[in-house]
Design a protein around this motif. Structure first.
Motif, PDB file in Angstrom:
ATOM      1  N   GLY A  57     -46.007  33.880  -4.434  1.00  0.00           N
ATOM      2  CA  GLY A  57     -44.606  33.967  -4.811  1.00  0.00           C
ATOM      3  C   GLY A  57     -44.146  35.013  -5.275  1.00  0.00           C
ATOM      4  O   GLY A  57     -43.032  35.540  -5.258  1.00  0.00           O
TER       5      GLY A  57
ATOM      6  N   GLU B 226     -44.302  35.090  -9.337  1.00  0.00           N
ATOM      7  CA  GLU B 226     -43.444  36.063  -9.778  1.00  0.00           C
ATOM      8  C   GLU B 226     -43.191  36.375 -11.366  1.00  0.00           C
ATOM      9  O   GLU B 226     -42.589  35.714 -12.029  1.00  0.00           O
ATOM     10  CB  GLU B 226     -42.045  35.073  -9.306  1.00  0.00           C
TER      11      GLU B 226
ATOM     12  N   GLU C 187     -41.224  36.938  -0.290  1.00  0.00           N
ATOM     13  CA  GLU C 187     -40.972  36.277   0.540  1.00  0.00           C
ATOM     14  C   GLU C 187     -42.331  35.904   1.282  1.00  0.00           C
ATOM     15  O   GLU C 187     -42.824  36.999   1.656  1.00  0.00           O
ATOM     16  CB  GLU C 187     -39.821  36.522   1.834  1.00  0.00           C
ATOM     17  N   SER C 188     -42.364  34.634   1.770  1.00  0.00           N
ATOM     18  CA  SER C 188     -43.679  34.487   2.541  1.00  0.00           C
ATOM     19  C   SER C 188     -43.392  33.641   3.595  1.00  0.00           C
ATOM     20  O   SER C 188     -43.030  32.299   3.840  1.00  0.00           O
ATOM     21  CB  SER C 188     -44.817  33.575   1.771  1.00  0.00           C
TER      22      SER C 188
ATOM     23  N   TYR D  23     -40.519  38.870  -6.701  1.00  0.00           N
ATOM     24  CA  TYR D  23     -40.816  37.879  -5.918  1.00  0.00           C
ATOM     25  C   TYR D  23     -40.847  38.521  -4.448  1.00  0.00           C
ATOM     26  O   TYR D  23     -40.319  39.518  -4.002  1.00  0.00           O
ATOM     27  CB  TYR D  23     -39.954  36.696  -5.884  1.00  0.00           C
TER      28      TYR D  23
END
Length: 253
Positions: free
Chosen positions: A127, A148, A101-102, A99
């Motif tokens: 994601g 993810e 991060e945004s 995964y």
């Protein structure tokens, strides 16, 4: 080695945590993937690494360890703000998923001479990530924003990522997969450039969960468990015999 005799042991602290897995990279090299947190940490010695936010936040860690000496040392390490779930080694390349991060800022990986920064830049919009790295030095060939995934496998031509979820998963502007209950969700991509081919949900009306994947000459194999009365993949439907014992029981597939 040949006899199973004990060779060495290396204990890591909480800097390397969670979901850690390893893949063989040939010879006495292994690809580690897991979560990492720390500032100027020497857990990848002789490399020194710092996770996101100056070591305050977790990073996904993908590293190639030489395990031939008295303790493993990293030849290279790649960090991304997020977490790492799995890797798969195919030929001279490593595929990794997890995964991402945004936070409004893009993630750009150091790219191989044959690639570009644009091909190795992600936003985290879906994601997760799917990246192709050179096995020799960890440099990025291409990187792709995807949901993810929990596992990844590949052959010389294609890459498959897989997970299980009960929420819709958006692969791109034109492709969203909506599961029926909790389903297996798989996507297929080109190994050469990461182009998406298809995405699909597989399973029954209840909960279908994946556990692992393997690759064969005919394509990927997935294993998991299901509490659905029956599970359908393509034209094949199998019945959950555990349901004859007690409703809701899980069966392996």
């Amino acid at each position: 080695g040949a006899t199973g005799a004990f060779m060495w042991q290396k204990d890591y602290d909480e800097a390397l945590c969670g979901r850690a897995k390893m893949s063989s990279a040939g010879g006495e090299k292994v690809i580690f993937t897991g979560d990492f947190r720390g500032n100027n940490s020497n857990v990848f010695a002789p490399l020194t690494s710092t996770s996101c936010d100056g070591g305050e936040s977790q990073s996904a860690a993908i590293a190639c360890f030489d395990v031939s000496a008295d303790a493993p040392v990293a030849d290279w390490a790649v960090m991304m703000c997020g977490g790492a779930s799995a890797t798969f080694v195919q030929g001279d390349f490593v595929y990794a998923v997890g995964y991402l991060e945004s936070w409004g800022a893009s993630t750009t990986l150091a790219h191989a001479p044959s690639s570009t920064a644009a091909k190795c830049t992600m936003t985290g919009e879906h994601g997760g990530y799917l990246v192709k790295l050179q096995k020799s030095d960890g440099k990025c060939v291409w990187a792709k924003d995807v949901p993810e995934f929990s596992r990844v496998v590949a052959d010389a031509n294609s890459v498959w990522g897989m997970t299980s979820d009960d929420d819709p998963m958006k692969f791109d502007a034109n492709s969203t997969v909506t599961p029926n209950g909790r389903d297996l969700i798989m996507g297929k991509f080109s190994a050469s450039d990461g182009t998406g081919h298809w995405a699909a949900a597989m399973g029954g009306a209840d909960s279908d969960r994946m556990y692992d994947m393997a690759i064969t000459p005919l394509g990927p194999v997935a294993v998991g468990y299901s509490s659905s009365e029956s599970t359908t993949v393509g034209d094949v439907t199998v019945n959950n015999l555990q349901q004859n014992v007690e409703t809701g029981q899980s069966a392996l597939f």
